[in-house]
Write an enzyme that holds these catalytic residues in place. Sequence first.
Site, PDB file in Angstrom:
ATOM      1  N   CYS B 162       0.810  -1.224   0.000  1.00 36.82           N
ATOM      2  CA  CYS B 162       0.000   0.000   0.000  1.00 36.82           C
ATOM      3  C   CYS B 162       0.839   1.269   0.000  1.00 36.82           C
ATOM      4  CB  CYS B 162      -0.937  -0.010   1.196  1.00 36.82           C
ATOM      5  SG  CYS B 162      -1.821  -1.562   1.321  1.00 36.82           S
ATOM      6  N   HIS B 294      -3.340   7.983   5.438  1.00 36.31           N
ATOM      7  CA  HIS B 294      -3.456   6.656   4.836  1.00 36.31           C
ATOM      8  C   HIS B 294      -4.910   6.194   5.039  1.00 36.31           C
ATOM      9  CE1 HIS B 294      -2.048   3.082   2.996  1.00 36.31           C
ATOM     10  NE2 HIS B 294      -2.320   2.318   4.027  1.00 36.31           N
ATOM     11  N   GLU B 305      -2.689   5.490  13.130  1.00 36.92           N
ATOM     12  CA  GLU B 305      -2.277   6.661  12.353  1.00 36.92           C
ATOM     13  C   GLU B 305      -2.520   7.955  13.138  1.00 36.92           C
ATOM     14  OE1 GLU B 305      -3.903   6.909   8.388  1.00 36.92           O
ATOM     15  OE2 GLU B 305      -2.553   8.550   7.870  1.00 36.92           O
ATOM     16  N   LYS B 326      -9.808   7.835   0.620  1.00 38.00           N
ATOM     17  CA  LYS B 326     -10.161   6.433   0.323  1.00 38.00           C
ATOM     18  C   LYS B 326     -11.656   6.213   0.518  1.00 38.00           C
ATOM     19  CE  LYS B 326      -5.782   4.024   1.267  1.00 38.00           C
ATOM     20  NZ  LYS B 326      -4.895   5.109   1.743  1.00 38.00           N
ATOM     21  N   HIS B 331      -9.450   1.999  -1.697  1.00 35.40           N
ATOM     22  CA  HIS B 331      -8.014   1.805  -1.479  1.00 35.40           C
ATOM     23  C   HIS B 331      -7.404   1.220  -2.754  1.00 35.40           C
ATOM     24  CE1 HIS B 331      -4.211   0.928   0.148  1.00 35.40           C
ATOM     25  NE2 HIS B 331      -4.550   0.531   1.354  1.00 35.40           N
ATOM     26  N   PHE B 390       1.368  -2.880   4.534  1.00 30.92           N
ATOM     27  CA  PHE B 390       1.573  -4.212   5.106  1.00 30.92           C
ATOM     28  C   PHE B 390       3.059  -4.536   4.966  1.00 30.92           C
ATOM     29  CE2 PHE B 390      -2.805  -6.432   4.456  1.00 30.92           C
ATOM     30  CZ  PHE B 390      -3.306  -5.711   5.519  1.00 30.92           C
TER      31      PHE B 390
END
Lengths: 89, 402
Positions: B162, B294, B305, B326, B331, B390
């Site tokens: 990501c 994010h 976050e 998003k 995403h 990830f």
Amino acid sequence: MSSEVQDKVIEIIAEQAVLEVSDVKLDATLEDLGIDSMGLVESIFAIEEAFDIQVPFNANEPEKSEFDISSVGAIVTAIEALVAEQKGT
Amino acid sequence: MHRVVITGMGTINALGTDVPTTLEAFREGRCGIGPLEFRDVERLSIRIGGQVRDYDPEASFNRQQIALYDRFTQFTLLAAQEAVGQSGLSFAGELAARSGVVLGTAGGGVTTWDENYRTVYEEGKNRVHPFVVPKLMNNAAASHVSMTHNLKGPSFTVATACASSNHAMGQAFQLIRSGMCTVMLTGGSESMLCFGGVKAWEGLRVMSKDACRPFSANRNGMVQGEGAGVFVFEEMEHAKKRGATILAEVIGFAMTSDAADIVMPSQQGAARAIRGAMQDAKVNPEQIGYINAHGTGTAANDKTECAAVADALGHHADAVMISSTKSMHGHLIGGTGAVELLACILALRDGIIAPTIGYEEPDPECALDVVPNVAREAKVDVVLSNAFAFGGLNAVLALRKV
């Protein structure tokens, strides 16, 4: 002399070369028709799909291949032989 | 050290097939997420996504190109065309040799893998099309952009899940800043909205069945999107000399690794990346007006976050605006940072802060100004764009108004 195999092979090559079927002559080479190595493997794939046969061809050493690609006519002859051999017709 | 500016931008995503339509959707807080449409979708338990709808490849590409371009490559080429067109650049001679492409993608040609596995496993065929490999490889998009636009300098693809696009844009920034390159096309793309692509994500049990609601207390997971974002990064003096329109300046970049867990995010790792980007940009927390989060809409990401932002920005975290787009485009995985950079440019250039839509209930663990549901007018001078992948790989960019 025309055959069903010949018509189909020419149709596939014409489509790859973006030409009319009538513009693909038996004595033409793939180079004459503007078909490069990628175009060749794509044509072989289409031929294998159309006739349900395996074409013995290694792009690393085309000249050593049992499959003659020196002209459209040579390809047609080779495919006719492969169809006869693999499909028993 | 050379300064780096953005002189072109392009996109295609669930909100629109170009930048003006996408920015308009950001202003309106429009949602591009809806029911997925593809073969075997009825066998999925997750059936929503930010899909690019009414897309006709034949409107943009000829038959031979389509045989060679996976959907992620097609999206990239369309976005690159828009970006290069806006920049007014054409590449030849010395400029071509000093220009390249760095793009992010996590999966590359996922639909090509999916379709051909189907052919050999499900349909039992023993033959696949000869272009399967050149179509699915992760660098296919970068290579076709280099061929299409005659970019002969460094070109490569970054795969950091990501964070791929942010890592890619960070590399492009550094290549120009160091003097190695004059122009870089950069950003990323992703297209894994196909049966196998969504099925794989379903397995992880982090996906929402109804909506992406970042920072909202009732959030229940992420929603996948697809598309591409491509930017023209250019050495500032080169851009000024030719009288180019400058959209924003890229002023800083930092990347960190959590070195901890393959899926769970880390507050420390994220905070170090945010702090690192500010240090690289030589700005103080008080100068940051907006952060494009994010903000995936998962329980774990959003609270981590927010804690990282509070950690890195200190008291100023209460004043900064932070939103996750998003909620609108989904995403885009490896392409997400690129599409989200558009919201950063919207904030800097137009003074419009894109909202976090779908926000319904405050979460005490996400107690920041998340610009809920409605876009806001605000003058901001410096913005950050976060991406936390990830595998614990974090990448944060800093941009300034020009």
